[in-house]
Design a protein around this motif. Structure first.
Motif, PDB file in Angstrom:
ATOM      1  N   UNK A 133       0.793  -1.219   0.000  1.00 18.31           N
ATOM      2  CA  UNK A 133       0.000   0.000   0.000  1.00 18.31           C
ATOM      3  C   UNK A 133       0.835   1.283   0.000  1.00 18.31           C
ATOM      4  N   UNK A 134       1.907   1.389   0.795  1.00 13.80           N
ATOM      5  CA  UNK A 134       2.691   2.632   0.741  1.00 13.80           C
ATOM      6  C   UNK A 134       3.227   2.943  -0.661  1.00 13.80           C
ATOM      7  N   UNK A 135       3.572   1.922  -1.414  1.00 10.92           N
ATOM      8  CA  UNK A 135       4.056   2.127  -2.785  1.00 10.92           C
ATOM      9  C   UNK A 135       2.903   2.520  -3.698  1.00 10.92           C
ATOM     10  N   UNK A 136       1.756   1.843  -3.554  1.00  9.73           N
ATOM     11  CA  UNK A 136       0.589   2.158  -4.376  1.00  9.73           C
ATOM     12  C   UNK A 136       0.142   3.602  -4.152  1.00  9.73           C
ATOM     13  N   UNK A 137       0.245   4.063  -2.915  1.00  7.02           N
ATOM     14  CA  UNK A 137      -0.200   5.420  -2.603  1.00  7.02           C
ATOM     15  C   UNK A 137       0.736   6.492  -3.173  1.00  7.02           C
ATOM     16  N   UNK A 138       1.870   6.094  -3.695  1.00  7.68           N
ATOM     17  CA  UNK A 138       2.770   7.024  -4.365  1.00  7.68           C
ATOM     18  C   UNK A 138       2.291   7.374  -5.764  1.00  7.68           C
ATOM     19  N   UNK A 139       1.297   6.633  -6.272  1.00  5.77           N
ATOM     20  CA  UNK A 139       0.747   6.915  -7.601  1.00  5.77           C
ATOM     21  C   UNK A 139       0.149   8.321  -7.615  1.00  5.77           C
ATOM     22  N   UNK A 140       0.104   8.914  -8.759  1.00  6.82           N
ATOM     23  CA  UNK A 140      -0.404  10.278  -8.893  1.00  6.82           C
ATOM     24  C   UNK A 140      -1.909  10.370  -8.706  1.00  6.82           C
ATOM     25  N   UNK A 141      -2.617   9.263  -8.939  1.00  2.00           N
ATOM     26  CA  UNK A 141      -4.070   9.279  -8.814  1.00  2.00           C
ATOM     27  C   UNK A 141      -4.547   7.939  -8.264  1.00  2.00           C
ATOM     28  N   UNK A 142      -5.606   7.999  -7.473  1.00  2.00           N
ATOM     29  CA  UNK A 142      -6.197   6.798  -6.868  1.00  2.00           C
ATOM     30  C   UNK A 142      -7.624   6.685  -7.365  1.00  2.00           C
ATOM     31  N   UNK A 143      -7.941   5.529  -7.963  1.00  2.00           N
ATOM     32  CA  UNK A 143      -9.309   5.280  -8.476  1.00  2.00           C
ATOM     33  C   UNK A 143      -9.947   4.147  -7.707  1.00  2.00           C
TER      34      UNK A 143
END
Length: 143
Positions: A133-143
Motif C-alpha cells: 500500500x505505501x508504494x501504491x499510494x505514491x501513484x499520482x491518482x487513486x481510483x
C-alpha cells in the motif's frame, strides 16, 4: 494484485487513442517463457530484476502509452519513482473481497499463490496489500 489493471488499461488506452502494453507480457517476451517458468527456473529475484530492466527500457521510449504492471512492480527498486517520472500513474484501489475472489480463480497461474488454501490465500493477500500500500499510494491518482 487482481485489481483489474489489464482490463482497465486496455479500455483507457482505447479511449485515449494510445497503445496498450502489459509489463508481464513484455517480460515474458524478453525471457522467452511464461512468468511461472521464470519463477520456477530462476526465482523471484531474477524475475524482479528482469521486470525492472524491461520497465526502464519501456519507460525510456518517451511515446504515449498505457502500461499495466504486476502488483509487485511498484514495490521493487525505484520502479514507482520511474513510473511517476515517465507519466501519469494510477492506483486501482479494489476491495479485498473482490481481489480474493478473483485470485481464487487465478491461483494456479500465479507463482506466488499456487498451492495455497483459501485461508492461506486470504492471509497472503492481506499481508501483501498491507506491505504494498505505501508504494501504491505514491501513484499520482487513486481510483
Amino acid at each position: 494484485m487482481a485489481s483489474g489493471k489489464t482490463t482497465f488499461g486496455r479500455e483507457l488506452a482505447e479511449e485515449k487513442g494510445m497503445s496498450f502494453r502489459d509489463l508481464d507480457s513484455l517480460v515474458e517476451e524478453r525471457a522467452g517463457c511464461c512468468i511461472p517458468d521464470i519463477f520456477a527456473r530462476e526465482g523471484e529475484g531474477y524475475f524482479r530484476e528482469l521486470e525492472r530492466d524491461v520497465l526502464r527500457e519501456f519507460c525510456a521510449r518517451g511515446d504515449d502509452f498505457v502500461l499495466a504492471t504486476g502488483g509487485g512492480t511498484p514495490c521493487f527498486f525505484d520502479n514507482m519513482e520511474r513510473m511517476n517520472a515517465a507519466g501519469h500513474t494510477l492506483f486501482l484501489d479494489t476491495s479485498l473481497p473482490v481481489i480474493i475472489g478473483r485470485l481464487r480463480e487465478q491461483r494456479a497461474t500465479r507463482p506466488l499463490l499456487a498451492g495455497l488454501s483459501d485461508e492461506e490465500l486470504e492471509s497472503h493477500v492481506k499481508k501483501h496489500l498491507d506491505s504494498r500500500l505505501p508504494f501504491y499510494l505514491m501513484a499520482k491518482e487513486r481510483l
